[in-house]
Design a protein around this motif. Structure first.
Motif, PDB file in Angstrom:
ATOM      1  N   PRO A   1       0.846  -1.203   0.000  1.00 46.16           N
ATOM      2  CA  PRO A   1       0.000   0.000   0.000  1.00 46.16           C
ATOM      3  C   PRO A   1       0.879   1.251   0.000  1.00 46.16           C
ATOM      4  CG  PRO A   1       0.043  -0.997   2.190  1.00 46.16           C
ATOM      5  CD  PRO A   1       0.757  -1.946   1.264  1.00 46.16           C
ATOM      6  N   GLN A   2       0.461   2.239  -0.775  1.00 42.45           N
ATOM      7  CA  GLN A   2       1.282   3.444  -0.931  1.00 42.45           C
ATOM      8  C   GLN A   2       0.720   4.631  -0.161  1.00 42.45           C
ATOM      9  OE1 GLN A   2       4.203   3.426  -2.749  1.00 42.45           O
ATOM     10  NE2 GLN A   2       3.785   1.230  -2.727  1.00 42.45           N
ATOM     11  N   HIS A   3      -0.598   4.724  -0.123  1.00 42.74           N
ATOM     12  CA  HIS A   3      -1.195   5.908   0.478  1.00 42.74           C
ATOM     13  C   HIS A   3      -1.427   5.679   1.979  1.00 42.74           C
ATOM     14  CE1 HIS A   3      -3.988   9.231   1.179  1.00 42.74           C
ATOM     15  NE2 HIS A   3      -3.503   9.745   0.066  1.00 42.74           N
ATOM     16  N   PRO A   4      -1.166   6.692   2.801  1.00 48.67           N
ATOM     17  CA  PRO A   4      -1.347   6.522   4.257  1.00 48.67           C
ATOM     18  C   PRO A   4      -2.752   6.050   4.625  1.00 48.67           C
ATOM     19  CG  PRO A   4      -0.484   8.726   3.751  1.00 48.67           C
ATOM     20  CD  PRO A   4      -0.654   8.024   2.448  1.00 48.67           C
ATOM     21  N   TYR A   5      -3.736   6.534   3.869  1.00 44.67           N
ATOM     22  CA  TYR A   5      -5.110   6.124   4.173  1.00 44.67           C
ATOM     23  C   TYR A   5      -5.313   4.625   3.923  1.00 44.67           C
ATOM     24  CZ  TYR A   5     -10.160   5.872   4.069  1.00 44.67           C
ATOM     25  OH  TYR A   5     -11.453   5.503   4.319  1.00 44.67           O
ATOM     26  N   THR A   6      -4.709   4.116   2.851  1.00 44.65           N
ATOM     27  CA  THR A   6      -4.797   2.669   2.580  1.00 44.65           C
ATOM     28  C   THR A   6      -4.105   1.887   3.691  1.00 44.65           C
ATOM     29  OG1 THR A   6      -4.592   3.247   0.236  1.00 44.65           O
ATOM     30  CG2 THR A   6      -4.451   0.910   0.800  1.00 44.65           C
ATOM     31  N   ARG A   7      -2.957   2.377   4.125  1.00 50.20           N
ATOM     32  CA  ARG A   7      -2.234   1.680   5.212  1.00 50.20           C
ATOM     33  C   ARG A   7      -3.088   1.629   6.473  1.00 50.20           C
ATOM     34  NH1 ARG A   7       2.620   4.949   3.898  1.00 50.20           N
ATOM     35  NH2 ARG A   7       3.528   3.913   2.085  1.00 50.20           N
ATOM     36  N   ASN A   8      -3.779   2.728   6.756  1.00 53.49           N
ATOM     37  CA  ASN A   8      -4.674   2.736   7.925  1.00 53.49           C
ATOM     38  C   ASN A   8      -5.764   1.690   7.798  1.00 53.49           C
ATOM     39  OD1 ASN A   8      -3.374   4.707   9.301  1.00 53.49           O
ATOM     40  ND2 ASN A   8      -4.735   6.369   8.637  1.00 53.49           N
ATOM     41  N   LEU A   9      -6.349   1.610   6.603  1.00 48.92           N
ATOM     42  CA  LEU A   9      -7.408   0.613   6.382  1.00 48.92           C
ATOM     43  C   LEU A   9      -6.860  -0.798   6.605  1.00 48.92           C
ATOM     44  CD1 LEU A   9      -9.296   1.606   3.106  1.00 48.92           C
ATOM     45  CD2 LEU A   9     -10.196   1.640   5.433  1.00 48.92           C
ATOM     46  N   LEU A  10      -5.640  -1.033   6.126  1.00 50.51           N
ATOM     47  CA  LEU A  10      -5.049  -2.369   6.235  1.00 50.51           C
ATOM     48  C   LEU A  10      -4.627  -2.681   7.664  1.00 50.51           C
ATOM     49  CD1 LEU A  10      -3.073  -2.395   2.918  1.00 50.51           C
ATOM     50  CD2 LEU A  10      -4.805  -4.071   3.588  1.00 50.51           C
TER      51      LEU A  10
END
Ligand code: ADP
Ligand code: MG
Length: 294
Positions: free
Chosen positions: A241-250
């Motif tokens: 994941p590249q975007h901080p928001y995606t990392r949060n979701l994961l």
């Protein structure tokens, strides 16, 4: 040869007027899912997922942008033609209790959807209804019963049969399992997958649940406040994941964050994402929103 997208959305925006104020639900959404592809849209509540889904099946009009079904522009068609064209796009809703009419037998409800595409012979309709019911794992004689006689999982099967009735090319499933018992969820997801293979359907699967996305989706778009912040093959988005928001979701599903899902793109040549200038490609078919100012 680049495969032709079944549905193509280009810079779709949606502004609602709510209590004298403007609410921008979509800020330029461009996606182009393919035949046979399951395209996931994930994001937290309020990010605009359902609004996009409703636009994709013609239940709502975009404020700006363009929508194409099988290469034909549909957002500027007159209402009567638009309705016909959008029979190709069907929707499965989250709540199978409110999406079925309690006063009609399920045979009538599924039959109406067949009638709508121009089949007028009731014997044929009746036969087609029976076939659809069997396809989704219900008995043919279920046709004469009413929605309240079925469980939540069975109702979702009925909703799937009704969505398939007009022989769509695109099915938008908006949180199709989130109202169901966990024990039933996998059965419904498996049913969606098997029906798709048979008809080479294009699915847009909307979910807030990364494990549902990981199970079914070839590609996924991560939505945040009306924008796509990341888009790519599911394995790539989950694995790197590249975007901080995606990392949060994961981070909310750590097991997925560590492991790569087995899914990959269905075709070697994925179409480019679109013309959104802020999305940059960081590896094949994997895009991320450049600006992190959220
Ligand atoms: N018909 C409507 N009128 C006004 N605002 C709406 C309407 N539908 C959705 N919204 C607003 O648009 C935003 C996105 O909603 P929605 O698409 O339902 O998000 P999601 O499905 O991701 O939870 C929310 O702020 C929601 O309140
Ligand atoms: Mg929603």
């Amino acid at each position: 040869m680049t495969p032709v997208p079944v549905l193509s959305a280009s810079s779709i925006t949606k502004v609602f007027q709510a209590g004298g104020k403007q609410l921008t639900a979509l800020r330029g959404i461009s996606i182009a899912p393919l035949a046979g592809e399951t395209f996931g849209i994930i994001g937290e509540s309020g990010s605009g997922k359902s609004t996009f889904g409703r636009i994709a099946v013609g239940l709502e009009m975009p404020s700006s942008g363009e929508l194409y079904i099988e290469g034909e522009r549909v957002d500027d068609l007159p209402a009567s033609l638009r309705r016909k064209k959008f029979l190709r796009c069907q929707m499965i809703f989250q709540d199978p209790y409110s999406s079925l009419n309690p006063r009609l037998t399920i045979g009538k409800q599924i039959g109406e959807a067949i009638y709508a595409q121009g089949v007028l012979d009731w014997r044929q309709i009746r036969g087609d209804v029976g076939e659809l019911l069997e396809k989704v794992g219900l008995r043919r004689d279920s046709a004469d019963r009413y929605p309240h006689e079925f469980s939540g999982g069975q109702r979702q099967r009925i909703a799937i049969a009704r969505a398939l009735a007009p022989s769509p090319r695109i099915v938008v499933a908006d949180e199709p399992v989130s109202s169901l018992d966990v024990s039933i969820q996998a059965q419904i997801l498996d049913l969606l997958a098997s029906v798709q293979n048979e008809h080479l359907l294009c699915y847009i699967l909307i979910s807030h649940d990364m494990s549902v996305i990981a199970r079914l989706c070839d590609r996924v778009a991560v939505m945040h406040r009306g924008r796509i912040v990341e888009l790519g093959p599911t394995s790539s988005v989950i694995g790197t994941p590249q975007h901080p928001y995606t990392r949060n979701l994961l981070d909310a599903v750590p097991r997925l964050g560590r492991r790569r899902s087995g899914h990959g793109p269905t075709t070697a040549a994925l179409p480019t994402h679109g013309d959104d200038d802020n999305l940059i490609e960081i590896s094949s078919g994997h895009f991320v929103l450049q600006s992190t100012a959220m």
